[in-house]
Design a protein around this motif. Structure first.
Motif, PDB file in Angstrom:
ATOM      1  N   VAL A 534      -7.276  30.140 -14.526  1.00 47.41           N
ATOM      2  CA  VAL A 534      -6.204  31.024 -13.373  1.00 47.41           C
ATOM      3  C   VAL A 534      -8.048  32.161 -12.941  1.00 47.41           C
ATOM      4  O   VAL A 534      -8.100  32.750 -13.513  1.00 47.41           O
ATOM      5  N   LEU A 535      -8.236  31.773 -11.532  1.00 43.46           N
ATOM      6  CA  LEU A 535      -9.485  32.967 -11.227  1.00 43.46           C
ATOM      7  C   LEU A 535      -8.679  33.931 -10.084  1.00 43.46           C
ATOM      8  O   LEU A 535      -8.234  32.581  -9.260  1.00 43.46           O
ATOM      9  N   LEU A 536      -8.323  34.920 -10.334  1.00 41.21           N
ATOM     10  CA  LEU A 536      -8.320  35.676  -9.778  1.00 41.21           C
ATOM     11  C   LEU A 536      -8.710  36.740  -8.612  1.00 41.21           C
ATOM     12  O   LEU A 536      -9.893  36.550  -8.351  1.00 41.21           O
ATOM     13  N   GLN A 537      -7.931  36.239  -7.324  1.00 44.71           N
ATOM     14  CA  GLN A 537      -9.007  37.165  -5.544  1.00 44.71           C
ATOM     15  C   GLN A 537      -7.527  38.019  -5.188  1.00 44.71           C
ATOM     16  O   GLN A 537      -6.715  37.820  -5.285  1.00 44.71           O
ATOM     17  N   PRO A 538      -8.954  38.835  -4.600  1.00 48.06           N
ATOM     18  CA  PRO A 538      -7.725  39.480  -4.304  1.00 48.06           C
ATOM     19  C   PRO A 538      -6.883  39.172  -2.599  1.00 48.06           C
ATOM     20  O   PRO A 538      -7.624  38.394  -2.089  1.00 48.06           O
ATOM     21  N   THR A 539      -6.337  39.451  -2.991  1.00 45.15           N
ATOM     22  CA  THR A 539      -5.193  38.315  -2.359  1.00 45.15           C
ATOM     23  C   THR A 539      -3.737  39.579  -0.752  1.00 45.15           C
ATOM     24  O   THR A 539      -2.907  39.986  -1.830  1.00 45.15           O
ATOM     25  N   LEU A 540      -4.016  38.764   0.369  1.00 43.72           N
ATOM     26  CA  LEU A 540      -2.076  39.810   0.730  1.00 43.72           C
ATOM     27  C   LEU A 540      -1.628  39.096   0.645  1.00 43.72           C
ATOM     28  O   LEU A 540      -1.410  37.455   1.033  1.00 43.72           O
ATOM     29  N   LEU A 541      -0.335  39.093   0.095  1.00 39.22           N
ATOM     30  CA  LEU A 541       0.719  38.374  -0.523  1.00 39.22           C
ATOM     31  C   LEU A 541       1.226  37.623   1.072  1.00 39.22           C
ATOM     32  O   LEU A 541       1.889  36.318   0.897  1.00 39.22           O
ATOM     33  N   ARG A 542       1.230  38.704   1.740  1.00 44.92           N
ATOM     34  CA  ARG A 542       2.275  37.609   3.468  1.00 44.92           C
ATOM     35  C   ARG A 542       1.136  36.637   3.706  1.00 44.92           C
ATOM     36  O   ARG A 542       1.936  35.779   4.235  1.00 44.92           O
ATOM     37  N   ASP A 543       0.029  37.275   4.151  1.00 43.34           N
ATOM     38  CA  ASP A 543      -0.695  35.870   5.025  1.00 43.34           C
ATOM     39  C   ASP A 543      -0.804  34.440   3.703  1.00 43.34           C
ATOM     40  O   ASP A 543      -0.497  33.920   4.659  1.00 43.34           O
ATOM     41  N   LEU A 544      -0.154  34.588   2.131  1.00 40.46           N
ATOM     42  CA  LEU A 544      -1.245  33.810   1.720  1.00 40.46           C
ATOM     43  C   LEU A 544       0.980  32.848   1.571  1.00 40.46           C
ATOM     44  O   LEU A 544       0.806  31.594   2.069  1.00 40.46           O
ATOM     45  N   VAL A 545       1.793  33.315   2.175  1.00 43.56           N
ATOM     46  CA  VAL A 545       3.251  32.867   2.116  1.00 43.56           C
ATOM     47  C   VAL A 545       3.074  32.337   4.065  1.00 43.56           C
ATOM     48  O   VAL A 545       3.630  31.197   3.853  1.00 43.56           O
ATOM     49  N   ASP A 546       2.717  33.267   5.304  1.00 41.05           N
ATOM     50  CA  ASP A 546       2.795  32.522   6.108  1.00 41.05           C
ATOM     51  C   ASP A 546       2.093  31.196   6.086  1.00 41.05           C
ATOM     52  O   ASP A 546       2.130  30.194   7.279  1.00 41.05           O
ATOM     53  N   ARG A 547       0.284  31.139   5.889  1.00 47.79           N
ATOM     54  CA  ARG A 547       0.242  29.833   5.386  1.00 47.79           C
ATOM     55  C   ARG A 547       0.383  28.326   4.651  1.00 47.79           C
ATOM     56  O   ARG A 547       0.828  28.023   5.417  1.00 47.79           O
ATOM     57  N   SER A 548       1.511  28.888   4.215  1.00 51.23           N
ATOM     58  CA  SER A 548       2.361  28.096   3.483  1.00 51.23           C
ATOM     59  C   SER A 548       3.281  27.459   4.031  1.00 51.23           C
ATOM     60  O   SER A 548       3.095  26.675   4.533  1.00 51.23           O
ATOM     61  N   ALA A 549       3.607  28.682   4.369  1.00 51.53           N
ATOM     62  CA  ALA A 549       4.833  27.859   5.399  1.00 51.53           C
ATOM     63  C   ALA A 549       5.042  26.798   6.755  1.00 51.53           C
ATOM     64  O   ALA A 549       5.315  26.270   6.888  1.00 51.53           O
ATOM     65  N   ARG A 550       3.500  27.369   6.857  1.00 55.16           N
ATOM     66  CA  ARG A 550       3.100  26.224   8.388  1.00 55.16           C
ATOM     67  C   ARG A 550       2.829  24.835   7.690  1.00 55.16           C
ATOM     68  O   ARG A 550       2.721  24.268   8.919  1.00 55.16           O
ATOM     69  N   VAL A 551       1.517  24.295   6.753  1.00 55.13           N
ATOM     70  CA  VAL A 551       1.258  23.889   6.296  1.00 55.13           C
ATOM     71  C   VAL A 551       2.887  23.000   5.843  1.00 55.13           C
ATOM     72  O   VAL A 551       2.858  21.159   6.413  1.00 55.13           O
ATOM     73  N   LEU A 552       4.073  23.061   5.667  1.00 57.29           N
ATOM     74  CA  LEU A 552       5.176  22.730   5.835  1.00 57.29           C
ATOM     75  C   LEU A 552       6.004  23.000   6.357  1.00 57.29           C
ATOM     76  O   LEU A 552       7.043  23.670   7.030  1.00 57.29           O
ATOM     77  N   SER A 553       6.423  21.916   7.765  1.00 54.46           N
ATOM     78  CA  SER A 553       6.611  22.922   9.119  1.00 54.46           C
ATOM     79  C   SER A 553       8.491  21.930   8.735  1.00 54.46           C
ATOM     80  O   SER A 553       8.739  21.066   7.910  1.00 54.46           O
ATOM     81  N   ALA A 554       8.911  23.107   9.315  1.00 51.61           N
ATOM     82  CA  ALA A 554      10.692  22.768   8.713  1.00 51.61           C
ATOM     83  C   ALA A 554      11.100  22.357   9.807  1.00 51.61           C
ATOM     84  O   ALA A 554      10.671  21.273  10.922  1.00 51.61           O
TER      85      ALA A 554
END
Length: 688
Positions: A534-554
């Motif tokens: 596991v490569l730990l990096q400081p991450t804003l969880l909100r931004d990560l969720v937004d990017r992941s949801a955009r990849v899979l369009s509803a």
């Protein structure tokens, strides 16, 4: 103070005590202390009434025995017995001559009736009441000068009878201001003992036999020291008779020794002594009043102290008549015992020699029957309101409505219990409702811990299963991957050389399709089995969720909603958590083929961050819930899923030392259907 032996009058057998608080409830003197969950009798406060002995169903209370001491003196030929008039209640059905014969068979040289001592005192009590005074105030001293007839030079206007040692012992300890009101006369036991020693000399040893254990302490009091040498209860008498196998069939009957009793045989009854003293208990004039038993006798003392009783004499017995004393072992009912004593009294009064009785009364007319009493003050100091309230709070009584006053602790009220705690007589844990509430709370916490343990065990079993399957998957993947690559390579070569119209071309395309599918499965197996770092990096969880949801369009028939609580930054592996999110989102889309709502919520606290993925699909059945994270398990139609996505996602979360939980409802009758996956991750952790 009284001269007491090393052995307490009443003690507790700890191994038998079940801590039911019955002794606390019945003790009129509050002489029972609960310490470290164990009941014990406080010798200084005990009045010897024996209430604790009578109510203890476990036989955990025992009284001081004198059988061995008496047995050692029987061979001396100097022991005489003074038998209490309640003896017919103990030996119902046996004639008095048989009882006297059995006592003599033990080695006693003479047997006297204590009832004659009651006859002597009856005369003195009449004289005491006839010496009336108009004084309004009682003297403040514990003793007052008396004449040989038992009358006071300055008598108070009212008296408390002193026939019962438990009663005057109670006054000495808890109402010392009433000491001047105690009739300055001995009990019938002491009166008879003084008669015996006057007749037969001071070297004769007098053994009182009766139903009362308080007599043991009375005999040791230095104010009457030397009058009675030993005290046996009827229980102890039976023990001696059994020791020597003495029964009514193997003895010679004897009559009582002179002087014989008259109306003193009525002493065991409530008000019997007043009858013997010919004192009127008329309802109108109220010259004398009688009270007996725990529920009334000690209340009468309290009312006397308040000035609520106008009678010239208050005669009280701690028991319901001496026929119900703690030293009686006979199991007959109270009415049967009364009948037995009544039969003997009638027979005695119809056959005794009245002239001889009068001569005996006159002979002992000048006998000193006086005594004094002492202040053994055992009154408790009341706590202040603040102290009382603190104790009540320790007992779970935070407001007046919490004071149930149920009596389960042995005290009449919660405040009485709190006062006993303040005095060191009780413990807060004696409160049963509070204990039950604490137990209910503890059980609730235990249930939570049990569920947490069960979940941990389930997680451990799942992890072990996944680890085993991972090892198997790794072996299969490596063995299958190479042949698949060869098949695909040669199939593609054949396709390159195969004309479009060739009949075998569709078959070759099917080989490529299915081989590619096998390759994807093998790739998933490798991902499942591979322990990536596991490569730990400081991450804003909100931004990560937004990017992941955009990849899979509803899909068009699914509405999408983000709810971002304050989550902030966390140390996570971005790519791997993105894989988890995308897998959960894709599964949610698949669960809503007819449309629905997808909600993703982020949040966290100082130690954890996390997100939930909620759909309004058909839900997951209870039977499938335990299999969700198993490799190759899927609820999707054949060919639409490998069953490895959730297993891989679960492994990623575990590598982050996080948790993945699922809640689902597939039954419309229980509410809205759908599934919620919750992922919780440490906000900051060491490199994994």
């Amino acid at each position: 103070m009284e001269a007491l032996t090393d052995t307490p009058l009443v003690s507790t057998i700890k191994e038998l005590c079940r801590l039911c608080y019955m002794c606390v409830r019945e003790c009129p003197a509050n002489a029972i202390r609960i310490k470290n969950g164990q009941a014990e009798v406080i010798e200084a406060r005990c009045i010897g009434c024996g209430s604790c002995i009578k109510v203890c169903s476990q036989r955990a209370k025992q009284f001081q025995r004198s059988t061995d001491a008496v047995n050692a003196k029987l061979a001396s030929g100097k022991l005489v017995a003074a038998l209490a008039p309640s003896f017919p209640a103990e030996f119902s059905g046996l004639p008095a001559t048989s009882i006297v014969g059995m006592i003599r068979a033990l080695g006693f040289t003479k047997v006297f009736e204590v009832g004659f001592g009651a006859d002597l005192l009856a005369v003195r009590y009449r004289q005491l009441l006839q010496n009336k005074t108009s004084a309004l105030n009682r003297p403040n001293t514990s003793t007052s000068p008396t004449s040989s007839t038992g009358t006071l030079a300055n008598p108070p206007p009212q008296w408390i009878g002193t026939l019962c040692p438990a009663i005057f012992g109670y006054v000495e300890r808890y109402y010392p201001d009433l000491l001047p009101a105690l009739a300055p006369l001995v009990s019938p036991m002491i009166a008879m003992a003084r008669c015996i020693k006057k007749m037969h000399g001071s070297d004769v040893k007098v053994v009182f036999i009766g139903p009362c254990i308080a007599k043991k302490r009375e005999a040791l009091s230095h104010t009457v020291a030397g009058d009675v040498d030993y005290v046996l209860t009827f229980i102890e008498l039976r023990e001696l008779l059994d020791r020597y196998n003495i029964t009514s069939e193997n003895i010679t009957p004897y009559e009582f020794d002179e002087p014989r009793a008259g109306k003193g045989t009525l002493l065991p009854f409530s008000g019997g002594f007043l009858e013997a003293a010919e004192l009127d208990r008329g309802l109108i004039w109220d010259d004398v009043m009688a009270a007996e038993g725990r529920s009334t006798a000690f209340d009468a003392i309290d009312e006397f102290a308040k000035g609520s009783i106008e009678a010239k004499l208050l005669e009280t017995l701690a028991c319901k008549g001496c026929i119900s004393g703690p030293g009686i072992i006979a199991s007959d009912s109270l009415f049967s015992k009364q009948a037995a004593v009544g039969r003997y009294a009638r027979e005695r009064l119809t056959t005794f020699d009245s002239d001889a009785w009068r001569r005996a009364i006159n002979e002992f007319n000048q006998l000193d029957l006086n005594r004094s009493f002492e202040n053994f003050d055992q009154r408790l100091v009341d706590p202040t309101n603040d102290e009382l309230n603190k104790i009540l709070k320790r007992m779970g009584k935070n407001k007046i409505e919490d004071e149930l006053n149920c009596g389960a602790c042995g005290y009449d009220s919660c405040r009485a219990h709190a006062r006993a705690v303040h005095a060191g007589l009780a413990e807060p844990e004696m409160c049963l409702p509070d204990t039950i509430e604490q137990l209910r709370h503890a059980l609730g916490e235990l249930d939570i811990s049990h569920k947490q343990l069960a979940n941990a065990q389930e997680e451990l079993l799942r992890a072990e299963k996944l680890a085993s399957m991972g090892q198997l998957a790794a072996g299969i993947a490596h063995e299958v991957n190479n042949p698949l690559a060869v098949i695909l390579m040669y199939t593609h070569l054949l396709l390159d050389d195969c004309p479009v119209e060739y009949p075998m071309r569709p078959d070759l395309l099917m080989v490529v399709e299915q081989a590619s599918r096998c390759q994807r499965i093998v790739s998933g197996l490798l991902n499942f089995s591979r322990h990536n770092k596991v490569l730990l990096q400081p991450t804003l969880l909100r931004d990560l969720v937004d990017r992941s949801a955009r990849v899979l369009s509803a899909p068009d028939n699914i509405t999408f909603e983000f709810i971002h609580d304050i989550a902030g930054e966390a140390e996570i592996d971005r790519d791997q958590i993105t894989q988890v999110l995308m897998n959960l989102i894709k599964n949610a889309y698949d669960a809503m083929p007819n449309g629905g709502e997808l909600t993703i919520r982020t949040g966290g606290d100082d130690e954890h961050v996390g997100f939930t993925v909620t759909d309004t699909g058909s839900g997951i059945s209870a039977a499938d819930m335990s299999k969700l994270f198993q490799p190759f398990f899927t609820t999707k139609p054949m060919g639409q899923g490998t069953g490895l996505g959730l297993s891989i996602a679960y492994g990623i979360v575990k590598m982050h030392r996080g948790e993945m939980k699922v809640e689902s409802n597939c039954d419309p009758s229980r509410g809205s259907t759908g599934t919620t996956f919750t992922v919780t991750l440490p906000r900051y952790t060491q490199q994994l």
